[in-house]
Write a protein that holds these residues in place. Structure first.
Motif, PDB file in Angstrom:
ATOM      1  N   SER A  33     -28.213  22.606   9.572  1.00  0.00           N
ATOM      2  CA  SER A  33     -27.516  21.477  10.174  1.00  0.00           C
ATOM      3  C   SER A  33     -26.807  21.988  11.420  1.00  0.00           C
ATOM      4  N   THR A  34     -26.383  21.065  12.262  1.00  0.00           N
ATOM      5  CA  THR A  34     -25.652  21.448  13.469  1.00  0.00           C
ATOM      6  C   THR A  34     -24.399  20.606  13.612  1.00  0.00           C
ATOM      7  N   VAL A  35     -23.414  21.184  14.292  1.00  0.00           N
ATOM      8  CA  VAL A  35     -22.206  20.475  14.691  1.00  0.00           C
ATOM      9  C   VAL A  35     -22.036  20.747  16.172  1.00  0.00           C
ATOM     10  N   LYS A  36     -21.842  19.711  16.948  1.00  0.00           N
ATOM     11  CA  LYS A  36     -21.664  19.833  18.404  1.00  0.00           C
ATOM     12  C   LYS A  36     -20.278  19.321  18.766  1.00  0.00           C
ATOM     13  N   HIS A  37     -19.478  20.168  19.403  1.00  0.00           N
ATOM     14  CA  HIS A  37     -18.162  19.755  19.867  1.00  0.00           C
ATOM     15  C   HIS A  37     -18.285  19.213  21.283  1.00  0.00           C
ATOM     16  N   VAL A  38     -17.669  18.069  21.507  1.00  0.00           N
ATOM     17  CA  VAL A  38     -17.669  17.484  22.848  1.00  0.00           C
ATOM     18  C   VAL A  38     -16.234  17.225  23.274  1.00  0.00           C
ATOM     19  N   HIS A  39     -16.027  17.148  24.571  1.00  0.00           N
ATOM     20  CA  HIS A  39     -14.682  16.964  25.107  1.00  0.00           C
ATOM     21  C   HIS A  39     -14.460  15.545  25.629  1.00  0.00           C
ATOM     22  N   HIS A  40     -15.335  14.640  25.244  1.00  0.00           N
ATOM     23  CA  HIS A  40     -15.197  13.250  25.673  1.00  0.00           C
ATOM     24  C   HIS A  40     -15.387  12.343  24.458  1.00  0.00           C
ATOM     25  N   ASP A  41     -15.028  11.099  24.595  1.00  0.00           N
ATOM     26  CA  ASP A  41     -15.189  10.155  23.498  1.00  0.00           C
ATOM     27  C   ASP A  41     -16.667   9.969  23.184  1.00  0.00           C
ATOM     28  N   VAL A  42     -16.971   9.863  21.911  1.00  0.00           N
ATOM     29  CA  VAL A  42     -18.339   9.657  21.449  1.00  0.00           C
ATOM     30  C   VAL A  42     -18.397   8.323  20.731  1.00  0.00           C
ATOM     31  N   ASP A  43     -19.407   7.539  21.038  1.00  0.00           N
ATOM     32  CA  ASP A  43     -19.580   6.282  20.332  1.00  0.00           C
ATOM     33  C   ASP A  43     -21.065   5.993  20.203  1.00  0.00           C
ATOM     34  N   LEU A  44     -21.531   5.911  18.966  1.00  0.00           N
ATOM     35  CA  LEU A  44     -22.926   5.593  18.698  1.00  0.00           C
ATOM     36  C   LEU A  44     -23.157   4.087  18.710  1.00  0.00           C
ATOM     37  N   ASP A  45     -22.084   3.364  18.740  1.00  0.00           N
ATOM     38  CA  ASP A  45     -22.110   1.916  18.622  1.00  0.00           C
ATOM     39  C   ASP A  45     -22.068   1.251  19.991  1.00  0.00           C
ATOM     40  N   ARG A  46     -22.335  -0.048  19.998  1.00  0.00           N
ATOM     41  CA  ARG A  46     -22.209  -0.830  21.221  1.00  0.00           C
ATOM     42  C   ARG A  46     -21.281  -2.009  20.943  1.00  0.00           C
ATOM     43  N   PRO A  47     -20.412  -2.313  21.886  1.00  0.00           N
ATOM     44  CA  PRO A  47     -19.502  -3.450  21.693  1.00  0.00           C
ATOM     45  C   PRO A  47     -20.268  -4.719  21.308  1.00  0.00           C
ATOM     46  N   GLY A  48     -19.708  -5.400  20.319  1.00  0.00           N
ATOM     47  CA  GLY A  48     -20.295  -6.647  19.865  1.00  0.00           C
ATOM     48  C   GLY A  48     -21.269  -6.511  18.711  1.00  0.00           C
ATOM     49  N   LYS A  49     -21.813  -5.326  18.488  1.00  0.00           N
ATOM     50  CA  LYS A  49     -22.748  -5.123  17.379  1.00  0.00           C
ATOM     51  C   LYS A  49     -21.980  -5.119  16.057  1.00  0.00           C
ATOM     52  N   ASP A  50     -22.686  -5.342  14.961  1.00  0.00           N
ATOM     53  CA  ASP A  50     -22.037  -5.511  13.654  1.00  0.00           C
ATOM     54  C   ASP A  50     -21.144  -4.333  13.275  1.00  0.00           C
ATOM     55  N   THR A  51     -21.671  -3.116  13.386  1.00  0.00           N
ATOM     56  CA  THR A  51     -20.861  -1.972  12.961  1.00  0.00           C
ATOM     57  C   THR A  51     -19.676  -1.767  13.896  1.00  0.00           C
ATOM     58  N   TRP A  52     -19.825  -2.064  15.146  1.00  0.00           N
ATOM     59  CA  TRP A  52     -18.704  -1.997  16.086  1.00  0.00           C
ATOM     60  C   TRP A  52     -17.625  -2.977  15.645  1.00  0.00           C
TER      61      TRP A  52
END
Length: 171
Positions: A33-52
């Motif tokens: 498995s992998t873990v990636k550290h990022v220095h910015h906000d991460v969002d897999l979602d899109r505004p308005g979609k159900d999970t969002w």
């Protein structure tokens, strides 16, 4: 689970090396498995979609699931989670390759390319750097130095360093 890091300055080739190491380790029969550290906000979602909308309503965790994969998104309304907290949530595997997190306490390999960063080599100050992968020889460095393209040698070093080399599995 064994943990080994891949670190380096921006644009040094960490992601490419991690990607190639995953493929090599899988070919040797290891679960990775992998873990990636990022220095910015991460969002897999899109505004308005159900999970969002679920997250916006205040859900602590939201899972997007399909027949081929699922993604668990956890909301943090406080400080960034520690690597140990993230690792504790992973399913068991033989090896977790961690890209980034260069201030944590796991052993790591530095990716170094001449001219990519105007910063000093991390390995010179960090005792947890076990080796360096570079696009050029680094004479005088008192650590193992691997050609950045010698994925098999880098993978073998990581496996030996973690005590996994003898546990090779059938593919």
């Amino acid at each position: 689970m064994k943990v080994f890091g891949i670190i380096g300055w921006q644009n040094s080739g960490k992601t490419t090396l991690t990607e190639r190491l995953v493929a090599e380790m899988l070919a040797r029969g290891y679960r990775v498995s992998t873990v990636k550290h990022v220095h910015h906000d991460v969002d897999l979602d899109r505004p308005g979609k159900d999970t969002w909308r679920h997250r916006e309503a205040g859900a602590s965790e939201v899972v997007m699931a399909s027949a081929k994969r699922f993604a668990l998104m956890r909301e943090y309304r406080g400080p960034e989670p520690a690597l140990s907290e993230i690792l504790a949530r992973l399913a068991p595997v033989d090896l977790v390759l961690v890209e980034g997190y260069k201030r944590d306490s796991h052993r790591r390999l530095e990716v170094w390319r001449e001219g990519v960063a105007d910063r000093p080599m991390i390995a010179l100050e960090d005792p947890l750097v076990a080796a360096v992968a570079s696009d050029k020889p680094l004479p005088g460095l008192h650590l193992p130095v691997f050609d950045l393209n010698d994925i098999a040698a880098i993978a073998s070093f990581i496996l030996r360093d973690l005590g996994l080399a003898e546990q090779r599995r059938a593919g």
